[in-house]
Scaffold this motif. Structure first.
Motif: not given
Length: 777
Positions: A464-475
């Protein structure tokens, strides 16, 4: 049997530092010795002296060098660590600190320095007769290649003779000085391995290359040595477990996990260096060595080499008779533990975590090699799916508590770095993890089952934490291209301007090396992470499975008071934070609504509602972030258009009101003003005010349209109306509920925003909300 030159000093220093019965006066000296010991690099010193001499004389042939206090530079760090580790794992009365320190030292060297510097066994002959002689001999060949380009054949023969002589001199020394022991001796097992696979060293095509040849033979020797070390450590762990079962009152130090993790990491870095060699172009991505298989296959091959050799070694110890069943169990246990440790350490060592809130220590390896390994391990055929298949096969497709724990631990390590394939989720979550989520606190569960349950929750939280909304393509790109982590803290990015610019430059350089598909691959991985989170939540809650019902997985665990714990509630909160926003996005953008999405959304949001009504303050606090992120996802559109959005709005309103009611001041709280405030209660009240204010926030300027109102307006209207009804329905002679007043007062900022908007553009519903709020006061 001979001992490594530094072994006695190393053992003495460790005893002074960790043995409580030793005198304290020598601990400082022991500490200083161990620091110097771990940082020692005689090979680099020799190369540096040689380069300085060449720079001064400007003569490639006059390379004689000398050293003061050469005795202090005598002795192999690698060999002394390996010898102490082998001997301590072969003796039942050894202290665990010897095993842990030596494993850490070996891993530190494998991560920090070159292959040719790690295996410094020639230092046993002294710096001048051993290390310097090898360096000078190879340097002479390199100089001859530069000055005699047409004499390649003779120079190849000379290089091969140098490396062959090194093998003949130092391979027996590596075996003879690795220590002795009893049941399963590491040195004897290493001798069997090298005897059975000597052709890998002697027939290597790289022996004619003075640079690649030395790396290849030293890397191969390290591979065998570390794999044997893992086997004997796991073997000793099994023996100690049997001893503990026979003597239940004797406590056992949990050293094996730490030792195997360190050795697995060291072996992973060694395989990485062997498979991907840096190119002259520092920006280029190196191609894999054709003689080295993919990383997972290489690790498993190393363990299987030890497996076959150990079986022959143990059979020979039985004088040709069949091994006893207990010895066979120890052998199979050691192999399975070693494979699991390698596959668990591989992603943690080689891959970079995208957008994590901790600093990931990157190995001192060429970034191009890390980039190539990252691309390899992100493919299902050579990545996580392959790792899970290998681990399951090593157990014979049998899931007991121990094998389930190792499977979930390995999957959790991978889930923090890559998108988990749906097939892996079906196998690991749908068939294994859910079996351990319903262990009741009211029944005496076994310690091992509780451990597996904890690993199951950790695995789900990592997905679940690997899919947080704050995660971006740049990350994703930053991690996949081997640039480094950007850093997320509490779901929000925090990065200084200079650090951000440096990171962007590194990312641009890495993207310039790759083709245009890297951007699209990162976008696909981000979507795959979010889909994997939804699939994991569906499997955990029993959605779209043959076992659907109220007694499945987290659905039972989150609804039954006897099984509700902090681990369960934090897992549900993590699922809500990452899954609910993506389900909203799917409903809006992925065609017709699907039943499983609506069911999963309803089940998760219902669990969040139960958490908000909990009597436990910490449980209620876990729901705060999920509610605010869900509101942010809702408010990204101007109007409500699907059923799931209406469910979300109703649930947010109910949760906000429940939280407000739960943190009301207790009766007689202000009767004795001499008592101190309940600080925990005051903090919770402030947090709840922030939640109520956030879910009604109008800062984005989203007020909806004339036909339909925005989610924030609908939530604000619902909360204000509920508070207004509670206040007006109260007897005028009695003060209204303090909890209602508290909830209503927290909406001052959004009500002010709405009032300013109505002044500029009158709105009937907005004015109604304002009149209800004013009438309530």
């Amino acid at each position: 049997m001979e001992q490594p030159h530094l072994l006695s000093k190393l053992r003495t220093a460790l005893n002074y530092l960790y043995d409580s019965q030793q005198s304290h006066q020598n601990r400082h000296e022991a500490h200083q010795f161990l620091l110097t010991y771990k940082q020692s690099n005689v090979r680099r010193l020799v190369v540096s002296r040689l380069q300085s001499r060449k720079d001064r004389t400007d003569d490639g042939e006059n390379n004689e060098i000398s050293f003061n206090q050469a005795e202090d530079l005598t002795g192999s760090i690698f060999l002394s660590c390996l010898g102490l580790l082998y001997s301590s794992c072969s003796q039942s009365n050894s202290n665990s600190h010897e095993r842990i320190f030596t494993a850490q030292a070996l891993n530190h060297r494998c991560r920090s320095i070159k292959l040719t510097e790690i295996l410094d066994v020639e230092a046993e002959d002294g710096v001048e007769c051993g290390t310097a002689r090898l360096v000078l001999a190879l340097e002479e060949v390199k100089h001859a290649r530069n000055t005699q380009p047409n004499n390649t054949a003779d120079l190849n023969k000379k290089t091969k003779s140098i490396l062959t002589a090194w093998l003949e001199r130092y391979v027996p020394m590596l075996v003879n000085r690795s220590g002795g022991g009893s049941a399963c001796t590491g040195a004897e097992l290493l001798a069997v391995v090298l005897e059975r696979h000597s052709s890998v060293l002697l027939d290597s095509p790289y022996l004619v290359d003075e640079s690649r040849g030395e790396e290849q033979i030293k890397g191969t020797l390290m591979m065998f040595s570390l794999a044997v070390a893992m086997y004997v450590a796991a073997f000793r762990d099994f023996e100690e477990q049997q001893q503990q079962q026979n003597q239940q009152d004797e406590a056992r130090s949990p050293w094996a996990n730490a030792v195997l993790a360190e050795l697995g990491s060291a072996l992973s870095v060694t395989m990485l260096r062997l498979r991907y060699r840096p190119t002259t172009d520092k920006q280029a991505t190196p191609s894999p060595d054709p003689s080295c298989p993919p990383l997972i296959d290489a690790l498993v091959h190393a363990i299987n080499v030890v497996k076959d050799s150990a079986a022959a070694y143990l059979t020979n110890q039985q004088a040709g008779n069949e091994m006893p069943s207990l010895l066979q169990d120890a052998h199979h246990y050691a192999i399975h533990r070693s494979i699991a440790a390698c596959l668990t350490s591989l992603p943690e060592t080689v891959l970079l975590p995208p957008g994590q809130d901790y600093v990931h220590r990157i190995p001192s390896v060429d970034r191009g090699s890390l980039r190539a390994a990252s691309m390899e391990l992100r493919c299902n055929e050579t990545g996580m799916e392959k790792a899970m298949t290998v681990l399951i096969q090593s157990t014979g497709n049998v899931y007991d508590d121990s094998s389930a724990a190792r499977l979930l631990g390995m999957c959790e390590a991978w889930a923090r770095h890559v998108a988990v394939p749906i097939h892996v989720i079906d196998e690991s979550v749908g068939k294994v993890a859910v079996q351990f989520m319903h262990i009741s606190k009211g029944t005496p569960a076994m310690i091992q089952q509780q451990k597996v349950q904890s690993l199951a929750f950790q695995y789900l939280v990592s997905i679940f934490e690997a899919a947080l909304p704050a995660l971006s393509v740049s990350d994703i790109l930053t991690a996949a291209l081997g640039v480094g982590a950007t850093g997320l803290q509490n779901g929000k990015k925090k990065q200084g301007n200079k650090s951000k610019k440096r990171n962007e430059k590194r990312l641009d350089r890495a993207k310039a090396v790759e083709d245009e598909s890297s951007q699209s691959q990162a976008e696909e991985e981000l979507l795959a992470r979010k889909n994997a989170a939804c699939a994991a939540a569906a499997a955990a809650f029993g959605i779209s499975t043959s076992h659907t019902g109220d007694d499945w997985g987290l659905r039972l665990a989150s609804s039954c008071p006897t099984t509700t714990s902090h681990a369960i509630c934090s897992t549900v909160a993590a699922a809500a934070t990452s899954v609910l926003p993506h389900l909203l996005w799917l409903e809006r953008n992925d065609g017709p609504s699907q039943q499983w999405r609506n069911e999963l959304f309803s089940v998760i949001i219902a669990a969040i509602q139960r958490m908000c009504k909990s009597q436990d303050r910490d449980t209620r606090a876990l729901a705060y972030e999920a509610l605010m992120i869900l509101h942010s996802a809702l408010n990204s559109v101007t109007a409500v258009s699907c059923r799931v959005e209406q469910i979300a709005i109703d649930s947010i309103c109910e949760c906000a009101l429940s939280l407000s009611a739960s943190c009301a001041y207790p009766l007689n709280y202000f009767d004795n003003l001499y008592e101190n405030n309940d600080e925990d209660l005051e903090i919770e009240r402030n947090d709840v005010r922030d939640v109520c204010r956030s879910v009604c926030s109008l800062d984005s300027g989203n007020y909806g349209s004339d036909e339909s109102k925005s989610p924030s307006i609908m939530i604000l209207n619902r909360i204000v109306s509920t508070c207004h009804s509670a206040v007006t329905g109260t007897d005028p002679a009695v003060l209204p509920s303090e909890a209602v007043v508290h909830a209503l007062s927290s909406l001052a900022k959004p009500l002010n925003k709405l009032g300013n908007k109505c002044l500029e553009q009158p709105d009937e519903e907005g004015c109604t909300i304002l009149f209800k709020a004013l009438d309530s006061f």
